[in-house]
Every structure is written in C-alpha cells, then in structure tokens.
Design a protein around this motif. Structure first.
Motif, short mmCIF file in Angstrom:
data_model
loop_
_atom_site.label_atom_id
_atom_site.label_comp_id
_atom_site.label_asym_id
_atom_site.label_seq_id
_atom_site.Cartn_x
_atom_site.Cartn_y
_atom_site.Cartn_z
N UNK A 1 -59.57 -27.46 120.34
CA UNK A 1 -60.07 -27.15 121.68
C UNK A 1 -59.01 -27.50 122.72
N UNK A 2 -58.69 -26.51 123.57
CA UNK A 2 -57.75 -26.74 124.66
C UNK A 2 -58.54 -26.92 125.95
N UNK A 3 -58.03 -27.75 126.86
CA UNK A 3 -58.64 -27.92 128.18
C UNK A 3 -57.58 -27.69 129.23
N UNK A 4 -57.86 -26.77 130.17
CA UNK A 4 -56.92 -26.48 131.25
C UNK A 4 -57.68 -26.43 132.57
N UNK A 155 -49.28 -18.26 126.99
CA UNK A 155 -49.54 -18.02 125.57
C UNK A 155 -49.59 -16.52 125.34
N UNK A 156 -48.59 -16.00 124.62
CA UNK A 156 -48.64 -14.57 124.30
C UNK A 156 -49.35 -14.36 122.96
N UNK A 157 -49.79 -13.15 122.74
CA UNK A 157 -50.54 -12.77 121.55
C UNK A 157 -51.79 -13.64 121.35
N UNK A 158 -52.46 -13.91 122.48
CA UNK A 158 -53.78 -14.53 122.46
C UNK A 158 -54.76 -13.51 123.04
N UNK A 159 -55.80 -13.22 122.29
CA UNK A 159 -56.77 -12.20 122.70
C UNK A 159 -58.08 -12.89 123.10
N UNK A 160 -58.45 -12.78 124.38
CA UNK A 160 -59.72 -13.35 124.85
C UNK A 160 -60.88 -12.54 124.27
N UNK A 161 -61.71 -13.20 123.48
CA UNK A 161 -62.79 -12.51 122.77
C UNK A 161 -64.06 -12.47 123.62
N UNK A 162 -64.49 -13.63 124.12
CA UNK A 162 -65.72 -13.70 124.91
C UNK A 162 -65.63 -14.84 125.91
N UNK A 191 -51.39 -15.11 115.98
CA UNK A 191 -50.39 -15.60 115.04
C UNK A 191 -51.03 -16.40 113.90
N UNK A 192 -52.07 -17.18 114.24
CA UNK A 192 -52.73 -17.99 113.21
C UNK A 192 -53.97 -17.31 112.63
N UNK A 193 -54.50 -16.37 113.37
CA UNK A 193 -55.72 -15.71 112.94
C UNK A 193 -56.99 -16.49 113.25
N UNK A 194 -56.83 -17.63 113.93
CA UNK A 194 -57.98 -18.49 114.24
C UNK A 194 -58.49 -18.22 115.66
N UNK A 195 -59.79 -18.37 115.83
CA UNK A 195 -60.39 -18.26 117.17
C UNK A 195 -60.44 -19.66 117.78
N UNK A 196 -59.77 -19.85 118.92
CA UNK A 196 -59.70 -21.15 119.58
C UNK A 196 -60.64 -21.20 120.78
N UNK A 197 -61.11 -22.40 121.06
CA UNK A 197 -61.95 -22.63 122.23
C UNK A 197 -61.05 -23.14 123.35
N UNK A 198 -61.02 -22.43 124.46
CA UNK A 198 -60.20 -22.85 125.61
C UNK A 198 -61.14 -23.08 126.79
N UNK A 424 -69.84 -25.35 121.29
CA UNK A 424 -69.61 -25.25 119.84
C UNK A 424 -68.35 -24.46 119.52
N UNK A 425 -67.75 -24.77 118.38
CA UNK A 425 -66.59 -24.00 117.93
C UNK A 425 -67.05 -22.61 117.51
N UNK A 426 -66.12 -21.67 117.48
CA UNK A 426 -66.43 -20.30 117.04
C UNK A 426 -66.93 -20.32 115.60
N UNK A 427 -68.01 -19.63 115.36
CA UNK A 427 -68.62 -19.62 114.03
C UNK A 427 -68.21 -18.34 113.28
N UNK A 428 -67.42 -18.52 112.23
CA UNK A 428 -67.00 -17.34 111.46
C UNK A 428 -67.62 -17.32 110.07
N UNK A 429 -68.65 -18.14 109.87
CA UNK A 429 -69.30 -18.20 108.56
C UNK A 429 -69.85 -16.83 108.17
#
Length: 527
Positions: A1-4, A155-162, A191-198, A424-429
């Motif tokens: 989780x990033x905080x800005x 941050x390049x190549x970061x796609x805002x999902x929601x 780059x990592x394929x992970x969904x991050x919480x910002x 909550x973190x992104x749920x990819x289950x």
C-alpha cells in the motif's frame, strides 16, 4: 500500500501543470508533501503530445476577451456554461505566460512578436503555436520541468483500475448520494502484474479522451476514456457524452493508427476543401467556407463523401507559398511526402476522424467532481466550456486554466484530510490468466465497428437502438470474462471502452434536437 498526499492520474498538460504548481508552491516548505503521477504508458504519451494547431488566447491588441467569448459560445451552439467560458478566456493569458516560463517555445515573427494563427470559428488571430507540433513542445517543456522536483514521483506503466470509495468498505453507494468520498485508486503495476492500493488525500483525474471507441481517430492508443469510466462506476456524475467532435481533416491513409492529423491551421493559412470534382464545396454549407466550425465542416465532408461514394475528399494547399508550408507545417509536409504526396503540388486526401470529447466528468469552476476529494481537469471533464461543439484550440487552454483551479482547490482540501487506513487489498481470488486474448481483441474490434457505423457524425434512432443492443451483448461477455480473469491492461481498457460507448449511446438517445456535434436524421424527419 502506497500513501501520497496528491495523486494525479495522467501526464498530459492538465496533470503536469497541476503537479508543477503544487511542487512550486511547497518548494521552500520544510516538509514536502508527496506528489505522485501515474501514467499507463510512457510519460509523454498523451493527447497533449498529438495537438498540432496550438493554444488560443487573447494576447493581440486588436482582439478582446468578449470576441473570444462570443466565438466560443457560437461554436458551442450557445448551450455552453458562460461562466466557464469567461473563466477560461479571461484566465487564459496568465496560463500562457506560465507555460512560457516553464520553457515552452511558441513561434515568433520577424519583429519578435508571437506569430498568431487563425482557425475555424475564430474572429481574430489568437492561436499561439510551435510549428505544427505545439502539443509536443508543451509536453516536452512540462516533463523537463517536473523532473526537477524530488517530491514529484512519476510511475509509468501503472494503470488506474478503479477509484476507491466507501463502496470498498462495504457501504452501499448510489448516484444520488451527496457524500461519496474518494480515498485513492487500485492500480495495476504493468511490470509486476500486481494490483496495488494507492491511497491519497486528494486525487486528480487528467486522463484525456475517448477516441479509441472509434475505428478511425487522431487520438493515441491510450485514449480509452479511463477516468470517465472509473468515475461513472464510482457513481460520479457524467454529462454531455453525445458531443463527440470529429476533426474534419485527418490524413486518409488506410490502416494507420492513430490517424495523422492535418491541423485546422492549414485551412487558416488558406488551404481549401475540395470534393472529387475538385469543386470548393464548403460555401454551399456555410458562409465561412473551409473555416466554419468543426461540426459543420465534418458533416459537410460526410455529405460530400456519401454523394460521391468515396472514402475521402481533398484538401488543396498548392496555392500556399512553399516557404510557409515548410516553415509552419514541417511535420505535415514530411509526413505527406513520405507517402508520395508533395503538398505544394498535390492535393491531400483527408477524411473526418474522432478527435475530441466535449462531455465527460462533471466539474464545477473549482475542478471539483461530485465525489469528495476527487478533482478532474482536461478532456476527461465536462466544464461547460465547449457546449455542443469545441472551438478550435480551446482544449489546451481549458486544461491549463482548470489545472490551476484544481491546484487552488487541492491546497485547501488537503489540509483537513486523513488517509483511510482500512481499505482492503485488491481481491484476485478465483481468477486465472486469460488463455485467449483474441476474445478481448475481437470484442474491442466489434465495439469500434458498432460505434463507427452507428454512432458517428450522423446518427438515427434505429442506428442508436442497434448500437445499444450490440454493445449490451459485448458488455455481458466482457463482465463475465472480467470476473474470472486476472487483470490485464487490455481487459481493463475494453471494460472502460464499453462504459464509454454506453454513455455516448445513452446520451445520444436522450438528445431529441440536432445541435452542435449531435446530428440525427430521425430528429430532422420529425422536425
């Protein structure tokens, strides 16, 4: 989780100007806030970079704010928000000075004065430009400037999902709610394929346009309406989506994406539109001829193409002095020459292409959306400036002016906001990697065909109904895929494009009058 402290989605003129203003404001403060820019591609890849013509502003003694205001209202069929028009026109020159201070070059004449061009719908010479790559020059200057600040992270190549709202805390959120809060975004790190919480105290959307919903567009591949779609899914307010501007003169060269823009400034310099009989035809449609506003010119070209059965018309610049063509339009000259067209001797094949959205996320004059702590500026917004049709070269100006208003709003809002820590973190289950990318690419191709065939320059009730039915099927298939597939940029973009097509079609079905960029033959018949 990033905080800005400040999160910015998008790296064009709107997002970069806002970031620079924040960085400059806090430059001498003992504690530097964190400013984070997310961009889904390279930082320079934005609609800004592809803007050729220039940026409109009143800096000439013969010109006036009132003339620019009236030109804007006239082009927009007088359904503009006049307060927004006056804000942009009157604050525009100050923002131009800032762009110059930040290192942007604009062409000057032999006397050292800024060389001002005239484009369709303008009553005076007020377009500042840098050759025919104005947007690219602005983008260059802003990027170079923003890299000076250590507290601005890109941050390049970061796609805002929601967007993250109370919905993600288990609360029911509806479009009628007055108190929706934005806490940040879920973003796919490509780059990592992970969904991050910002998480962010204040979030700005500066995500640009929607041109990729059409088969032929001047917009780059990144213009998939992401910010508008995210806001709509978060129950934010969206308006004016029926008003999609088609630039009348994109270079006709089948298979090229994006379509190469032939700037309106070339017509401002004297180029003439001709049909396949080589007749100058625009005078039959509007007394302003080839320099009528874009909605009128695009419909006229569409009509001439249908009459002749050809897929393009001609733009004639052969009578313009070659020195001017090479000096003012070098990239157009070089591009055409690479295809065997010498524009000083040959006619240029052109056709309309999807270019700009006049609607989008509803914002007030302080750039605040209907969602708390979510600001927006640039092409993704509906400020009311453009009304039913955008006046040429007002887009970069709007982005710069509203970026400033967003900056002032953010300074106030950031003071009383705390991070929402229980997100909550992104749920990819339960998701798996898509085995058949062809499902996504084919749906995107089908969607673009539907929009181009049924929801283009000229529409009808029957075409819109058919588009709605076709889009509904693609939506169902894609949502099913989304629920069981690991996220990819391609899947997220398809989902956003489907949201955008729904919004455009729905708004077009609700609009019962022909005005500006919305023209339905059904309305004509009823009238």
């Amino acid at each position: 989780m990033k905080k800005v402290d400040f999160l910015i989605i998008g790296s064009g003129i709107a997002g970069m100007s806002y970031a620079l203003k924040l960085a400059e404001h806090y430059e001498n403060e003992p504690e530097q806030p964190t400013i984070c820019i997310l961009t889904k591609d390279q930082p320079q890849e934005s609609n800004t970079q592809y803007a050729q013509g220039g940026i409109a502003a009143v800096i000439n003694d013969s010109d006036s704010y009132e003339k620019h205001v009236q030109d804007t209202l006239n082009a927009g069929s007088y359904i503009n928000n006049e307060d927004s028009v006056r804000l942009v026109v009157e604050k525009g020159p100050e923002r131009i000075k800032e762009l110059i201070k930040w290192g942007t070059n604009f062409d000057k004449n032999d006397k050292g004065e800024y060389s001002l061009a005239k484009e369709g719908g303008h009553s005076d010479f007020r377009i500042l430009h840098y050759k025919d790559i104005t947007g690219k020059e602005i983008q260059r200057a802003l990027l170079e400037r923003v890299k000076r600040y250590d507290n601005v992270t890109l941050y390049d190549h970061y796609f805002a999902v929601d967007l993250i709202t109370q919905h993600h805390l288990g609360e029911k959120v509806t479009r009628r709610d007055q108190n929706i809060n934005c806490y940040g975004v879920y973003a796919l790190n490509e780059k990592s394929g992970e969904v991050e919480t910002i998480l962010a105290k204040v979030t700005l959307l500066a995500t640009g346009g929607i041109g990729q919903v059409y088969r032929t567009t001047t917009n780059p591949a990144v213009a998939t309406g992401d910010g508008i779609a995210m806001t709509y899914r978060a129950k934010g307010h969206v308006k004016g989506m029926e008003f999609v501007q088609f630039h009348p003169t994109a270079l006709y060269h089948q298979g090229e994406e994006p379509a190469f823009l032939i700037t309106e400034a070339l017509r401002g310099a004297g180029a003439i539109l001709r049909n396949h009989k080589h007749e100058s035809f625009m005078e039959r449609y509007d007394e302003r001829g080839s320099l009528a506003p874009r909605d009128i010119v695009a419909r006229a070209i569409d009509s001439e193409m249908k009459k002749s059965g050809h897929e393009h018309i001609w733009l004639d610049a052969t009578h313009i002095d070659k020195k001017e063509l090479l000096g003012h339009f070098p990239s157009i000259y070089a591009k055409c020459l690479s295809l065997g067209i010498d524009i000083s001797k040959d006619l240029i094949p052109v056709a309309p292409a999807a270019h700009y959205l006049c609607g989008g996320i509803v914002v007030d004059e302080k750039a605040q959306t209907s969602i708390n702590h979510l600001l927006a500026c640039g092409e993704c917004t509906h400020t009311g400036l453009h009304g039913a049709n955008r006046l040429a070269s007002n887009s970069l100006l709007e982005a710069a002016v509203y970026a400033h208003e967003a900056y002032l709003t953010a300074l106030e809002q950031v003071k009383g906001v705390a991070f929402q820590d229980n997100i909550p973190a992104w749920n990819k289950d339960g998701t798996t990697v898509a085995e058949e990318m062809v499902l996504i690419s084919q749906s995107r191709s089908d969607l673009r065909a539907v929009m181009s065939n049924y929801v283009g320059i000229v529409r009808s009730d029957e075409r819109l109904k058919r588009a709605f039915r076709r889009t509904a099927l693609i939506y169902e298939e894609t949502e099913d895929l989304y629920k069981k597939t690991t996220l990819s940029v391609q899947l997220c973009e398809l989902r956003n494009l489907i949201n955008i097509t729904y919004l455009i079609i729905s708004a077009a079905m609700e609009r019962t009058e022909n005005i500006g960029l919305h023209y339905s033959i059904s309305n004509e018949q009823e009238g």
